[in-house]
Design a protein around this motif. Structure first.
Motif, mmCIF file in Angstrom:
data_model
loop_
_atom_site.group_PDB
_atom_site.id
_atom_site.type_symbol
_atom_site.label_atom_id
_atom_site.label_comp_id
_atom_site.label_asym_id
_atom_site.label_seq_id
_atom_site.Cartn_x
_atom_site.Cartn_y
_atom_site.Cartn_z
ATOM 1 N N THR A 1 54.599 45.142 69.257
ATOM 2 C CA THR A 1 53.417 44.332 69.555
ATOM 3 C C THR A 1 52.518 45.041 70.567
ATOM 4 O OG1 THR A 1 54.677 42.307 69.103
ATOM 5 C CG2 THR A 1 52.640 42.080 70.368
ATOM 6 N N SER A 2 53.123 45.697 71.543
ATOM 7 C CA SER A 2 52.320 46.419 72.546
ATOM 8 C C SER A 2 51.530 47.546 71.894
ATOM 9 C CB SER A 2 53.233 46.968 73.642
ATOM 10 O OG SER A 2 53.928 45.918 74.289
ATOM 11 N N VAL A 3 52.168 48.318 71.044
ATOM 12 C CA VAL A 3 51.474 49.414 70.345
ATOM 13 C C VAL A 3 50.357 48.861 69.470
ATOM 14 C CG1 VAL A 3 51.743 51.265 68.665
ATOM 15 C CG2 VAL A 3 53.496 50.916 70.422
ATOM 16 N N LEU A 4 50.641 47.788 68.749
ATOM 17 C CA LEU A 4 49.615 47.175 67.899
ATOM 18 C C LEU A 4 48.427 46.706 68.725
ATOM 19 C CD1 LEU A 4 51.877 45.121 65.474
ATOM 20 C CD2 LEU A 4 50.352 46.978 64.811
ATOM 21 N N ALA A 5 48.715 46.079 69.872
ATOM 22 C CA ALA A 5 47.632 45.557 70.706
ATOM 23 C C ALA A 5 46.719 46.683 71.183
ATOM 24 C CB ALA A 5 48.220 44.793 71.888
ATOM 25 N N VAL A 6 47.354 47.782 71.612
ATOM 26 C CA VAL A 6 46.544 48.914 72.090
ATOM 27 C C VAL A 6 45.684 49.472 70.954
ATOM 28 C CG1 VAL A 6 46.648 51.248 73.001
ATOM 29 C CG2 VAL A 6 48.153 49.472 73.947
ATOM 30 N N VAL A 7 46.271 49.684 69.784
ATOM 31 C CA VAL A 7 45.526 50.257 68.649
ATOM 32 C C VAL A 7 44.420 49.309 68.209
ATOM 33 C CG1 VAL A 7 45.715 51.011 66.251
ATOM 34 C CG2 VAL A 7 47.463 51.677 67.923
ATOM 35 N N TRP A 8 44.718 48.016 68.167
ATOM 36 C CA TRP A 8 43.693 47.051 67.750
ATOM 37 C C TRP A 8 42.504 47.066 68.722
ATOM 38 C CZ3 TRP A 8 47.720 42.628 66.735
ATOM 39 C CH2 TRP A 8 48.299 42.827 65.465
ATOM 40 N N VAL B 1 40.558 40.023 67.595
ATOM 41 C CA VAL B 1 41.584 40.964 68.057
ATOM 42 C C VAL B 1 42.556 40.252 68.996
ATOM 43 C CG1 VAL B 1 42.005 43.127 69.286
ATOM 44 C CG2 VAL B 1 39.993 42.886 67.805
ATOM 45 N N TYR B 2 41.993 39.489 69.922
ATOM 46 C CA TYR B 2 42.865 38.733 70.837
ATOM 47 C C TYR B 2 43.680 37.680 70.083
ATOM 48 C CZ TYR B 2 40.203 40.954 74.556
ATOM 49 O OH TYR B 2 39.628 41.875 75.380
ATOM 50 N N PHE B 3 43.075 37.153 69.046
ATOM 51 C CA PHE B 3 43.842 36.200 68.225
ATOM 52 C C PHE B 3 45.052 36.876 67.603
ATOM 53 C CE2 PHE B 3 44.700 34.867 63.850
ATOM 54 C CZ PHE B 3 45.178 33.576 64.075
ATOM 55 N N ARG B 4 44.867 38.087 67.057
ATOM 56 C CA ARG B 4 45.990 38.794 66.440
ATOM 57 C C ARG B 4 47.079 39.100 67.468
ATOM 58 N NH1 ARG B 4 41.787 41.845 63.818
ATOM 59 N NH2 ARG B 4 42.223 43.658 65.126
#
Length: 417
Positions: free
Chosen positions: A121-128, A144-147
């Motif tokens: 989830t951390s990696v996804l958040a950074v990439v998003w 993005v924040y919703f995801r």
């Protein structure tokens, strides 16, 4: 009705396939509808329809989520990373990812699965966030924040479900263990009750038969010459057998209680019946003397009953193995324990009679050892004492005779079954 519903339910693999197809359709169709008529940086058809491929892969992989939760999450996460890094149009392409995150937490192995979900989830958040750095209009960054938030909530929901399953499994295991323990305890109680009944029956029958045997011998000897004495012996036989039957009914009453409440049962004998026991022994030819000290406080019923049975068995052994002799029964209730001593003077025989006391183990021909075990009477008395935390000694005394010594704690360490 419930059985009909259960019969209509699809197998789990079929349910998973339908879920994967539904998510795939929702991702593709939802993305197409959301971006219909709008200008996008990269349409789904670019790079050989790669956008469609990523949406379809992240949806169909859900079909095997229960079997391989970690690979499914990794596949869905990589598809999402590539999708947003290549600036494909936004839409509900994250449904498969959220389901994969939930499955990873719910069906994983706890801490390891949570670590994978957290890192992913951390990696996804950074990439998003990086991919949305130049998003227009700026308000669209809210998706993005919703995801990110939905990803965290999916993992948290899965962990909650897993925790509840673990708690339910532990509760079920404890219930099964408790059930097994109750069954084992019930079997132990049944075995102990059978042993107690067998011991009570042995003591009652052995004593009655010994008295009846002596009285019947007297009757046969004096029947023609002294009919009055024969009549008294027969009366003693009748009274002894009647009392034995009453005690047998009391003992076996625990096995059959027609009323279900135990009314009408005869109480177990105690020290209050010692004098009556001594009177029956006198009728059998024993010169018996009872030395009893009044207790300062009422004795526990288990102690009184055990004391009665020990005295009864000791007298029975004297009647059976020795015959007419002098017997002393001493009962000394102290502050902590009841001390019992039953002493007889031995067989009244000719001086050249050196036969061994039949209550003791038979001697080996060499005179140095034992070749037979003691009778069950002494063993049974010792078991009664040990059951209450007491001790018993039995053996010959200097000058002839035999003595049984028992000590019963007034606050027993064990309880009578």
């Amino acid at each position: 009705m419930e059985r009909r519903v259960m019969s209509l339910r699809l197998p789990v693999p079929a349910q998973e396939v339908l879920l994967a197809l539904f998510i795939t359709v929702m991702q593709v169709q939802g993305t197409m509808v959301r971006n219909a008529g709008e200008a996008v940086q990269r349409p789904l058809t670019d790079l050989g329809n790669l956008g469609y491929v990523l949406l379809i892969v992240s949806g169909l992989v859900v079909a095997v989520r229960r079997r391989w939760p970690v690979p499914v999450f990794v596949t869905a996460a990589l598809a999402s990373l590539v999708y947003y890094l290549l600036d494909f149009p936004d839409g509900p392409g994250w449904l498969g990812l959220f389901v994969a995150l939930y499955t990873l937490a719910a069906y994983g192995d706890g801490r390891r699965s949570l670590m994978i979900a957290g890192v992913g989830t951390s990696v996804l958040a950074v990439v998003w966030l990086v991919a949305a750095a130049d998003i227009e209009p700026r308000a669209a960054i809210g998706w993005v924040y919703f995801r990110i938030g939905a990803s965290v909530m999916s993992a948290a929901l899965g962990e909650s479900v897993r925790s509840r399953q673990v708690i339910a499994a532990e509760a079920q295991e404890r219930a099964e263990l408790a059930e097994r323990t109750r069954e084992e305890e019930a079997r132990a109680r049944v075995g102990a009750e059978r042993l107690r009944i067998a011991r009570e029956v042995h003591d009652t029958v052995a004593h009655a038969i010994a008295i009846i045997n002596v009285q019947s011998g007297v009757t046969a000897h004096v029947l023609d010459k002294r009919p009055q004495m024969a009549r008294e012996a027969l009366r003693a036989i009748e009274q002894t057998s009647s009392r034995a039957l009453r005690e047998m009914r009391a003992i076996l009453g625990v096995l059959r209680d027609d009323d279900g409440d135990g009314d009408g049962r005869v109480p177990y004998p105690g020290l209050g019946q010692i004098d009556e026991l001594a009177a029956k022994a006198r009728e059998a030819g024993l010169d018996i003397k009872v030395e009893e000290t009044s207790p300062t406080a009422p004795l526990p019923s288990a102690v009184g009953s055990a004391a009665y049975r020990i005295v009864q068995e000791s007298i029975t052994n004297v009647v059976r193995h020795v015959g007419p002799t002098q017997v002393t029964v001493a009962l000394n209730p102290g502050i902590e324990a009841l001390e019992i001593r039953v002493t007889d003077e031995g067989r009244r025989a000719a001086p050249d009679d050196d036969s061994a006391d039949p209550r003791l183990p038979a001697r080996h021909p060499s005179g140095t050892g034992s070749s037979a075990k003691p009778g069950r009477g002494i063993v049974g008395m010792r078991e009664r004492c040990q059951l209450l935390g007491g001790e018993l000694d039995a053996g010959p005394i200097p000058g002839g005779g035999f003595e049984v010594r028992a000590r019963l704690p007034l606050a027993p360490t064990g309880s009578r079954p």
